[in-house]
Design a protein around this motif. Sequence first.
Motif, PDB file in Angstrom:
ATOM      1  N   THR A 103      -9.454   2.131   1.341  1.00 49.66           N
ATOM      2  CA  THR A 103      -8.933   2.713   2.656  1.00 49.66           C
ATOM      3  C   THR A 103      -8.640   4.285   2.135  1.00 49.66           C
ATOM      4  O   THR A 103      -8.908   4.891   2.890  1.00 49.66           O
TER       5      THR A 103
ATOM      6  N   ASN B  10       0.889  -1.305  -0.109  1.00 52.86           N
ATOM      7  CA  ASN B  10      -0.119   0.115  -0.095  1.00 52.86           C
ATOM      8  C   ASN B  10       0.829   1.117   0.120  1.00 52.86           C
ATOM      9  O   ASN B  10       1.658   1.501   1.000  1.00 52.86           O
TER      10      ASN B  10
ATOM     11  N   ASP C 101      -4.620  -0.758  -1.387  1.00 53.41           N
ATOM     12  CA  ASP C 101      -5.987  -0.613  -1.072  1.00 53.41           C
ATOM     13  C   ASP C 101      -6.813   0.856  -1.222  1.00 53.41           C
ATOM     14  O   ASP C 101      -6.763   1.477  -0.235  1.00 53.41           O
TER      15      ASP C 101
END
Length: 126
Positions: A90, A57, A87
Amino acid sequence: MTTAVKTDKTDKEIITQIFKDLRKEGFVARQNLACCQSCAWSEVDVMEDKKGKTFENVVFYHRQDAESFDTKTKNLQSTLFLAWRGDSSTIVKVIRKNGLKVDWDGSDFTRIGIVVRPENIVDSRW
């Protein structure tokens, strides 16, 4: 009807908090990383080499993107586009949690935009 939350914080301060929150979520999150997107991804590669692992990420904006901020007010004057990997849900959740709006088509192949707050729009017409 949803009303905007008023804040005395600048966009820069809010976005700094967003990046702190993303680091708490396990992201490599960097502001003003390198001169351009290509060089920034190269810097991510160097960070990965030093750590001996690939970061799942990653989110950043680079110096050219930072031109979206007004130098005096520290508020966005145009959409700030984030380069990212991992991600995306998020990233979007954290931006919205901090009171800013997102402009993004949901594609893995496009950058996520943080939109100028309506109260910061400057009419530059003559």
